[in-house]
Design a protein around this motif. Structure first.
Motif, mmCIF file in Angstrom:
data_model
loop_
_atom_site.group_PDB
_atom_site.id
_atom_site.type_symbol
_atom_site.label_atom_id
_atom_site.label_comp_id
_atom_site.label_asym_id
_atom_site.label_seq_id
_atom_site.Cartn_x
_atom_site.Cartn_y
_atom_site.Cartn_z
ATOM 1 N N ASN A 1 1.191 -1.042 0.095
ATOM 2 C CA ASN A 1 0.143 -0.054 -0.400
ATOM 3 C C ASN A 1 1.360 0.672 0.079
ATOM 4 N N PRO A 2 0.590 2.315 -1.119
ATOM 5 C CA PRO A 2 1.807 3.485 -1.092
ATOM 6 C C PRO A 2 2.089 4.561 -0.402
ATOM 7 N N THR A 3 0.439 4.483 0.908
ATOM 8 C CA THR A 3 0.367 5.533 2.058
ATOM 9 C C THR A 3 0.857 4.788 2.749
ATOM 10 N N MET A 4 0.885 2.882 3.616
ATOM 11 C CA MET A 4 1.987 3.053 4.190
ATOM 12 C C MET A 4 3.520 3.517 4.310
ATOM 13 N N SER A 5 3.404 4.181 5.563
ATOM 14 C CA SER A 5 4.896 4.728 5.848
ATOM 15 C C SER A 5 6.227 3.515 5.710
ATOM 16 N N PRO A 6 7.414 3.934 5.867
ATOM 17 C CA PRO A 6 8.659 2.614 6.843
ATOM 18 C C PRO A 6 8.407 2.402 7.515
ATOM 19 N N HIS A 7 7.895 2.884 8.275
ATOM 20 C CA HIS A 7 8.062 2.870 10.366
ATOM 21 C C HIS A 7 6.616 2.221 10.111
ATOM 22 N N GLU A 8 5.611 1.821 9.760
ATOM 23 C CA GLU A 8 4.148 0.943 9.761
ATOM 24 C C GLU A 8 4.211 -0.114 8.953
ATOM 25 N N ILE A 9 5.103 -0.140 7.887
ATOM 26 C CA ILE A 9 5.469 -1.201 7.207
ATOM 27 C C ILE A 9 6.606 -2.303 8.029
ATOM 28 N N GLY A 10 7.264 -1.593 8.916
ATOM 29 C CA GLY A 10 8.372 -2.177 9.524
ATOM 30 C C GLY A 10 7.151 -2.781 10.665
#
Length: 247
Positions: free
Chosen positions: A223-232
């Motif tokens: 999802n392009p709205t996810m930040s790297p932190h959220e993905i982590g």
């Protein structure tokens, strides 16, 4: 607000800009809500307009899904037929989001989780529109407390921009994963309430072990709205869902 001003000033006519015959183009001061991909404007006391920000967006499929679900008695906002392009014109809903209701003490975390579970169950009772597989259903894929409005007529589910058809377990996995991500990143005073909400969502579900949590995680990561932190947080969130289901 600069993007909104540019978008509104570039319209050649009110009809071309927002598809609202007889209405003026929306203005920045009509903005009443904003999400990651769209803004919501007040049209009048009865209607709101949700406008996607990205160029080329089309709400036709989303509107068709909502109309189908409304025919089956599922709680979605009424859609006006003059919706088109990036604009979806919906009946205005009075009431807080489920998040706001919980923070205000109007519902408990356990009640909020049970409400989400009930909405997922009801959604998957309706037949799919297009799928050939008889086990497929309409999936929301973003059903969490910010996408539920608590109205006098009962809860209403909004934001169908991610809707697809597929196995219901994927919808459950996605909702649980979103809540788990929030629980891992919430302020300290909200961690336990969010975990309680997650546990209430999972209560009585004996099939969590078979849910496609990794697939849901891959979809969240893409999802392009996810930040790297959220993905982590996704891997830990998958583990939290499984641990919560085992309690």
């Amino acid at each position: 607000m600069n993007d909104l001003a540019v978008a509104n000033s570039s319209a050649e006519s009110p009809d071309e800009e927002n598809g609202l015959a007889g209405n003026s183009p929306v203005r920045p001061d009509q903005l009443i809500g904003a999400g990651r991909t769209a803004d919501v404007f007040a049209v009048d006391e009865e209607w709101v307009l949700r406008r996607y920000r990205h160029q080329g967006a089309d709400t036709a499929e989303e509107a068709a899904v909502m109309a189908h679900l409304a025919r089956w008695g599922y709680p979605v906002p009424e859609i006006r037929p003059d919706s088109k392009g990036p604009d979806l014109v919906m009946r205005r809903l009075d009431g807080p989001t489920l998040v706001e209701a919980a923070l205000a003490g109007q519902v408990t975390a356990v009640q909020a989780g049970a409400m989400l579970a009930g909405l997922l169950d009801r959604l998957h009772e309706a037949p799919a529109r297009l799928a050939a597989d008889p086990g497929d259903r309409i999936l929301h894929l973003d059903l969490h407390p910010e996408n539920v409005m608590v109205t006098a007529a009962g809860p209403m589910v909004i934001d169908w921009s991610n809707t697809v058809e597929g196995p219901p377990e994927l919808d459950w996995a996605m909702s649980a994963l979103i809540l788990a991500q929030v629980a891992l990143d919430a302020p300290a005073e909200l961690v336990q309430p969010v975990r309680s909400l997650l546990s209430a969502l999972l209560h009585g579900r004996a099939d969590v072990a078979s849910w496609p949590l990794e697939r849901a995680g891959d979809m969240r990561a893409a999802n392009p709205t996810m930040s790297p932190h959220e993905i982590g947080l996704i891997g830990e969130a998958v583990a939290l869902v499984r641990a919560s289901a085992e309690r």
